[in-house]
Write a protein that holds these residues in place. Structure first.
Motif, PDB file in Angstrom:
ATOM      1  N   LEU A  46       0.861  -1.184   0.000  1.00 44.26           N
ATOM      2  CA  LEU A  46       0.000   0.000   0.000  1.00 44.26           C
ATOM      3  C   LEU A  46       0.894   1.229   0.000  1.00 44.26           C
ATOM      4  CD1 LEU A  46      -2.904  -0.710   2.519  1.00 44.26           C
ATOM      5  CD2 LEU A  46      -2.818  -1.081   0.064  1.00 44.26           C
ATOM      6  N   ASN A  47       0.684   2.118  -0.942  1.00 41.57           N
ATOM      7  CA  ASN A  47       1.604   3.217  -1.131  1.00 41.57           C
ATOM      8  C   ASN A  47       1.342   4.371  -0.196  1.00 41.57           C
ATOM      9  OD1 ASN A  47       3.350   2.592  -3.690  1.00 41.57           O
ATOM     10  ND2 ASN A  47       1.295   1.876  -4.147  1.00 41.57           N
ATOM     11  N   TRP A  48       2.347   4.676   0.628  1.00 38.35           N
ATOM     12  CA  TRP A  48       2.458   5.886   1.420  1.00 38.35           C
ATOM     13  C   TRP A  48       1.565   5.962   2.650  1.00 38.35           C
ATOM     14  CZ3 TRP A  48       6.759   8.262   0.441  1.00 38.35           C
ATOM     15  CH2 TRP A  48       7.300   8.223  -0.847  1.00 38.35           C
ATOM     16  N   ASP A  49       0.277   5.659   2.535  1.00 36.88           N
ATOM     17  CA  ASP A  49      -0.621   5.953   3.658  1.00 36.88           C
ATOM     18  C   ASP A  49      -1.766   4.949   3.702  1.00 36.88           C
ATOM     19  OD1 ASP A  49      -2.070   7.049   5.703  1.00 36.88           O
ATOM     20  OD2 ASP A  49      -2.678   8.845   4.608  1.00 36.88           O
ATOM     21  N   GLU A  84       4.173   0.757   1.897  1.00 34.56           N
ATOM     22  CA  GLU A  84       5.309   0.949   0.993  1.00 34.56           C
ATOM     23  C   GLU A  84       5.609   2.427   0.791  1.00 34.56           C
ATOM     24  OE1 GLU A  84       6.232   0.200  -3.706  1.00 34.56           O
ATOM     25  OE2 GLU A  84       5.206  -1.408  -2.608  1.00 34.56           O
ATOM     26  N   VAL A  85       6.853   2.798   1.049  1.00 35.53           N
ATOM     27  CA  VAL A  85       7.315   4.160   0.792  1.00 35.53           C
ATOM     28  C   VAL A  85       8.520   4.099  -0.137  1.00 35.53           C
ATOM     29  CG1 VAL A  85       6.466   5.081   2.977  1.00 35.53           C
ATOM     30  CG2 VAL A  85       8.768   4.132   2.866  1.00 35.53           C
ATOM     31  N   SER A  86       8.768   5.197  -0.835  1.00 38.47           N
ATOM     32  CA  SER A  86       9.864   5.254  -1.803  1.00 38.47           C
ATOM     33  C   SER A  86      10.850   6.345  -1.425  1.00 38.47           C
ATOM     34  CB  SER A  86       9.310   5.525  -3.209  1.00 38.47           C
ATOM     35  OG  SER A  86       8.505   4.462  -3.656  1.00 38.47           O
ATOM     36  N   PRO A  87      12.135   6.152  -1.738  1.00 37.81           N
ATOM     37  CA  PRO A  87      13.169   7.136  -1.387  1.00 37.81           C
ATOM     38  C   PRO A  87      13.240   8.278  -2.398  1.00 37.81           C
ATOM     39  CG  PRO A  87      14.188   5.249  -2.429  1.00 37.81           C
ATOM     40  CD  PRO A  87      12.708   4.930  -2.328  1.00 37.81           C
ATOM     41  N   ILE A  88      12.117   8.903  -2.666  1.00 38.45           N
ATOM     42  CA  ILE A  88      12.053   9.935  -3.707  1.00 38.45           C
ATOM     43  C   ILE A  88      13.004  11.111  -3.436  1.00 38.45           C
ATOM     44  CG2 ILE A  88      10.536  11.546  -4.914  1.00 38.45           C
ATOM     45  CD1 ILE A  88      10.114   8.540  -5.546  1.00 38.45           C
ATOM     46  N   PRO A 117      11.289  -5.807  -3.068  1.00 40.12           N
ATOM     47  CA  PRO A 117      10.045  -6.566  -2.943  1.00 40.12           C
ATOM     48  C   PRO A 117      10.200  -7.764  -2.019  1.00 40.12           C
ATOM     49  CG  PRO A 117      11.066  -6.984  -5.071  1.00 40.12           C
ATOM     50  CD  PRO A 117      11.846  -5.876  -4.434  1.00 40.12           C
ATOM     51  N   HIS A 118      11.429  -8.319  -1.946  1.00 41.16           N
ATOM     52  CA  HIS A 118      11.659  -9.466  -1.078  1.00 41.16           C
ATOM     53  C   HIS A 118      11.445  -9.093   0.387  1.00 41.16           C
ATOM     54  CE1 HIS A 118      14.051 -10.135  -4.786  1.00 41.16           C
ATOM     55  NE2 HIS A 118      13.554 -11.352  -4.674  1.00 41.16           N
ATOM     56  N   GLU A 119      11.822  -7.873   0.760  1.00 41.09           N
ATOM     57  CA  GLU A 119      11.594  -7.416   2.133  1.00 41.09           C
ATOM     58  C   GLU A 119      10.109  -7.481   2.479  1.00 41.09           C
ATOM     59  OE1 GLU A 119      12.152  -3.390   4.910  1.00 41.09           O
ATOM     60  OE2 GLU A 119      12.324  -3.268   2.719  1.00 41.09           O
ATOM     61  N   GLN A 120       9.277  -7.044   1.545  1.00 37.02           N
ATOM     62  CA  GLN A 120       7.840  -7.018   1.810  1.00 37.02           C
ATOM     63  C   GLN A 120       7.261  -8.433   1.870  1.00 37.02           C
ATOM     64  OE1 GLN A 120       5.503  -3.977  -0.052  1.00 37.02           O
ATOM     65  NE2 GLN A 120       7.288  -2.782  -0.641  1.00 37.02           N
ATOM     66  N   GLY A 121       7.696  -9.302   0.946  1.00 33.93           N
ATOM     67  CA  GLY A 121       7.215 -10.678   0.975  1.00 33.93           C
ATOM     68  C   GLY A 121       7.622 -11.407   2.235  1.00 33.93           C
ATOM     69  N   SER A 148       4.097  -1.576   9.652  1.00 36.87           N
ATOM     70  CA  SER A 148       5.504  -1.325   9.410  1.00 36.87           C
ATOM     71  C   SER A 148       5.677  -0.579   8.089  1.00 36.87           C
ATOM     72  CB  SER A 148       6.267  -2.658   9.380  1.00 36.87           C
ATOM     73  OG  SER A 148       7.648  -2.452   9.186  1.00 36.87           O
ATOM     74  N   HIS A 149       6.898  -0.125   7.825  1.00 39.33           N
ATOM     75  CA  HIS A 149       7.263   0.490   6.547  1.00 39.33           C
ATOM     76  C   HIS A 149       8.523  -0.202   6.021  1.00 39.33           C
ATOM     77  CE1 HIS A 149       4.819   3.654   8.417  1.00 39.33           C
ATOM     78  NE2 HIS A 149       4.556   4.063   7.191  1.00 39.33           N
ATOM     79  N   ASN A 150       8.646  -0.297   4.710  1.00 39.70           N
ATOM     80  CA  ASN A 150       9.853  -0.879   4.123  1.00 39.70           C
ATOM     81  C   ASN A 150      11.066   0.009   4.405  1.00 39.70           C
ATOM     82  OD1 ASN A 150       8.242   0.752   2.105  1.00 39.70           O
ATOM     83  ND2 ASN A 150      10.168   0.629   0.995  1.00 39.70           N
TER      84      ASN A 150
END
Length: 329
Positions: free
Chosen positions: A136-139, A155-159, A273-277, A299-301
């Motif tokens: 789930l992205n961001w929130d 899921e968050v990204s290092p933008i 993706p492996h972290e999330q799985g 949690s967050h990645n």
């Protein structure tokens, strides 16, 4: 089961048959299909299709984590990237609900927003069956999460990190955003602006490989840096062709958060993706041991890796890899 779950059963069969004809959805046994009656059951609802590399890696890590634990894992593909209409996704969600009814899993796991938005939120919210999500992205609060029966990894990204690395080689501050045209990517764009105060000079949402190439060329003249953030919904995406095209036509630094797009980007700060799985698998095992989902915090990645594309770098006159960077093959 919740009242929502029971009420939805009435219309499930007809909608599921329609959706199965449209999408030819596969419900595939994964790992060791155990014959023992004592084996616990897990149903993973993949929002997208088999062959979507990010989600396939999540499933592989989930399968590996559950391997040898007397767990039967099955996967249901909603195919929401290739069939994104509201009616198609709704029918797919009902087909998934029917699969839950028939398979009777001990835990349901999901990835990405469509499964949560169209299945978990309307039908499984606060139900008796535990749900573990990722991707789930961001929130997660967008969908009212967490529920009593859910936990998951957001899921968050290092933008900001990607932009900071690109800016070192940019001739100006104008930033572009190039992505597949999906609801999830538009959601990501909104959160970039809201959380980080990012202003995009140009946004390019595309629906085909040809549109992607055209937008890439336009960006070389219209912006000074370009984020490249997703192509899974492009039905004719051709990485080999895109790689050649980008190496010939790059004039500005580009960056991505997906490892398989580092071939078309100067810089990648990539998520795992492996972290999330793995996280979903570990949370599932805890729940099967008796832990309540509500007792497992969201949690967050956190894992990531830095990539540098030397072929694009040479095109831009950049010869030195950033410290700790891994060269793109």
């Amino acid at each position: 089961m919740s009242r929502r779950f029971e009420d939805a059963r009435l219309g499930t069969r007809k909608a599921a048959l329609v959706r199965l004809v449209i999408c030819a959805l596969a419900i595939l046994p994964m790992g060791h299909a155990l014959a023992q009656e004592s084996a616990r059951k897990v149903l993973h609802i993949d929002s997208y299709h088999e062959g979507n590399e990010w989600n396939d890696r999540i499933v592989a890590a989930l399968q590996e984590t559950l391997s040898g634990k007397s767990v039967e894992l099955r996967v249901f593909h909603m195919d929401a990237k290739r069939h994104p209409s509201e009616s198609d996704i709704h029918a797919s969600a009902l087909a998934a609900l029917k699969t839950i009814e028939d398979f009777k899993p001990d835990v349901v796991t999901t990835n990405d927003d469509p499964a949560t938005q169209h299945l978990v939120m309307p039908y499984l919210r606060n139900a008796s069956i535990p749900v573990v999500f990722c991707g789930l992205n961001w929130d997660a609060s967008t969908y009212g999460l967490p529920y009593r029966n859910t936990t998951g990894m957001v899921e968050v990204s290092p933008i900001p990190q990607i932009i900071r690395l690109m800016r070192r080689h940019a001739r100006g501050s104008r930033l572009g955003f190039l992505s597949e045209d999906t609801q999830v990517k538009r959601k990501e764009l909104t959160f970039h602006e809201r959380l980080f105060g990012i202003t995009y000079e140009k946004t390019y949402f595309v629906k085909s490989h040809a549109e992607w190439k055209e937008a890439f060329l336009r960006a070389q003249k219209e912006v000074d840096m370009l984020l490249i953030l997703g192509v899974g919904a492009l039905p004719d995406w051709n990485l080999a062709d895109a790689t050649r095209f980008v190496e010939e036509n790059s004039r500005i630094p580009s960056g991505t958060d997906f490892e398989w797009l580092t071939a078309v980007s100067l810089i990648g700060v990539v998520k795992s993706p492996h972290e999330q799985g793995r996280w979903v698998g570990q949370a599932t095992l805890r729940i099967l041991e008796g832990v309540q989902p509500s007792d497992i915090p969201l949690s967050h990645n956190r894992e990531g890796e830095l990539f540098f594309n030397d072929r694009i770098g040479r095109k831009l006159g950049i010869t030195d890899l950033p410290p700790l960077a891994r060269a793109v093959p």
